[in-house]
Write an enzyme that holds these catalytic residues in place. Structure first.
Site, mmCIF file in Angstrom:
data_model
loop_
_atom_site.group_PDB
_atom_site.id
_atom_site.type_symbol
_atom_site.label_atom_id
_atom_site.label_comp_id
_atom_site.label_asym_id
_atom_site.label_seq_id
_atom_site.Cartn_x
_atom_site.Cartn_y
_atom_site.Cartn_z
ATOM 1 N N CYS A 183 0.653 -1.167 -0.230
ATOM 2 C CA CYS A 183 0.327 0.168 -0.197
ATOM 3 C C CYS A 183 0.747 1.790 -0.621
ATOM 4 O O CYS A 183 0.487 2.299 -0.208
ATOM 5 C CB CYS A 183 -0.938 -0.115 1.148
ATOM 6 S SG CYS A 183 -1.826 -1.070 1.347
ATOM 7 N N HIS B 191 -3.361 7.395 2.843
ATOM 8 C CA HIS B 191 -3.639 6.139 1.905
ATOM 9 C C HIS B 191 -4.812 5.528 2.809
ATOM 10 O O HIS B 191 -5.276 5.587 3.594
ATOM 11 C CB HIS B 191 -2.657 4.902 2.530
ATOM 12 C CG HIS B 191 -2.788 3.614 2.071
ATOM 13 N ND1 HIS B 191 -3.623 3.366 1.005
ATOM 14 C CD2 HIS B 191 -2.790 2.305 2.660
ATOM 15 C CE1 HIS B 191 -3.641 1.837 1.221
ATOM 16 N NE2 HIS B 191 -4.054 1.440 2.363
ATOM 17 N N ASN C 57 -10.307 -0.108 0.350
ATOM 18 C CA ASN C 57 -9.129 0.150 0.245
ATOM 19 C C ASN C 57 -7.789 -0.241 -1.217
ATOM 20 O O ASN C 57 -8.518 -1.344 -1.928
ATOM 21 C CB ASN C 57 -8.363 -0.891 1.527
ATOM 22 C CG ASN C 57 -6.721 -0.198 1.731
ATOM 23 O OD1 ASN C 57 -5.849 -0.101 0.529
ATOM 24 N ND2 ASN C 57 -6.358 -1.201 2.911
#
EC number: 2.3.1.180
Length: 330
Positions: free
Chosen positions: A118, A246, A276
């Site tokens: 990520c 993020h 996500n």
């Protein structure tokens, strides 16, 4: 590791593009296969829906569409570097980026994949910026793309509700640190002692995640990284116009912002709509914020990410005012 922009040479963001699959899967649909419901998912993650690719659609497909959109946003049709941040490449070998470059008509461009989970997009932004500053290339397409539906167990409540598919990209060009779009400073880090917190076991097919441990590490590390990056860019945190973290979990974003003493209106969040999306999350959030008028030319943006590895990274960017191009595919 830090990569500060010395002198006047540097990299600037001139375009931003995205690609989201057309299929929308809301919490009610996800809940049919799991012991959960919309209220449980939303209260713990802030997520309401996510996108999923159709059968046969790959990370490379999303990356090509997002890359083309970023080039269109910048008014360009070529570049000399394609960097693809992904955890879900089309094949184990070769890398996906060369095929993406070829499909974009960039047959002489350098191209490679980067895997930092990520944190991948921020890692890619840092690497590409450094290459431009060093004179290795003049124009770089940085793409974050992931199809986590291919590595998430649909029966695992801890991951099935969290992830979505998508891609986002920015075009970087050689410029001046005083130009709109300038990448002023990036900072990267890792801690391999936490590699089991987010992982696909060697004998497994699906991602596993220790959510509570990830939350604790992410909040502390993202706040420290963001604070350090702002300081190296010469910014007070009060000067930051938008915090683009993020999009892992709304609770994480809120907690990091509180530690940085940033008001809610300066926190960019689109996790409710896309979940996500791993390496794609920050460019997707940037594009949405620009499209909604939440960020404009000259705004000071603080980007920060945290992911498996463990990895993390932050970047201080002055927004260029680029108009996003946002596309979809099946």
């Amino acid at each position: 590791m830090s990569a500060a922009r010395g002198g006047r040479a540097g990299a600037v963001v001139t375009g931003v593009g995205t690609c989201l699959p057309e299929t929308v899967v809301d919490n009610d649909e996800v809940s049919r296969h799991l012991d959960t419901d919309h209220a449980w998912i939303h209260s713990r993650t802030g997520i309401e829906r996510r996108r999923r690719v159709s059968p046969g659609t790959t990370t490379g497909d999303l990356a090509v569409t997002a890359g083309a959109a970023a080039l269109k946003s910048a008014g360009r049709d070529d570049c000399d570097l394609v960097l693809l941040a992904t955890t879900t490449p089309d094949r184990r070998c070769p890398a996906t980026a060369p095929r993406v470059a070829s499909r974009l008509g960039l047959r002489a461009a350098a191209a490679f994949d980067l895997s930092a989970v990520c944190s991948g997009f921020v890692y890619g932004l840092s690497v590409a910026s450094a290459m431009i500053t060093a004179g290795t290339c003049d124009r770089a397409l940085v793409i974050g793309a992931d199809v986590y539906s291919s590595i998430v167990d649909p029966d695992d409540r801890g991951t099935a509700v969290v992830f979505g598919d998508g891609a986002g990209a920015v075009l970087l060009e050689r410029g001046d640190t005083g130009d709109p779009g300038a990448v002023l400073h990036t900072e990267l880090g890792s801690d391999g002692t936490g590699d089991e917190l987010i992982t696909i076991p060697p004998d497994g097919a699906y991602l596993t995640m220790r959510g509570s441990d990830v939350y604790t590490r992410a909040v502390t590390t993202m706040a420290e990284s963001a604070r350090s990056t702002a300081a190296h860019a010469g910014w007070d945190l009060a000067d930051v116009d938008a915090f683009v973290g993020h999009q892992a979990n709304l609770r994480i974003l809120t907690s990091v912002a509180k530690r940085l003493r940033l008001p809610p209106e300066r926190v960019v969040s689109n996790i409710a709509d896309v979940a996500n999306t791993a390496a794609a999350s920050i460019p997707l959030a940037l594009a949405d914020a620009a499209a909604q008028g939440r960020i404009g030319s000259g705004d000071r943006l603080l980007l920060t990410a945290f992911g498996g590895g463990l990895t993390w990274g932050s970047a201080a960017v002055v927004w260029s005012g680029a108009e996003p191009v946002q596309d979809q595919r099946s």
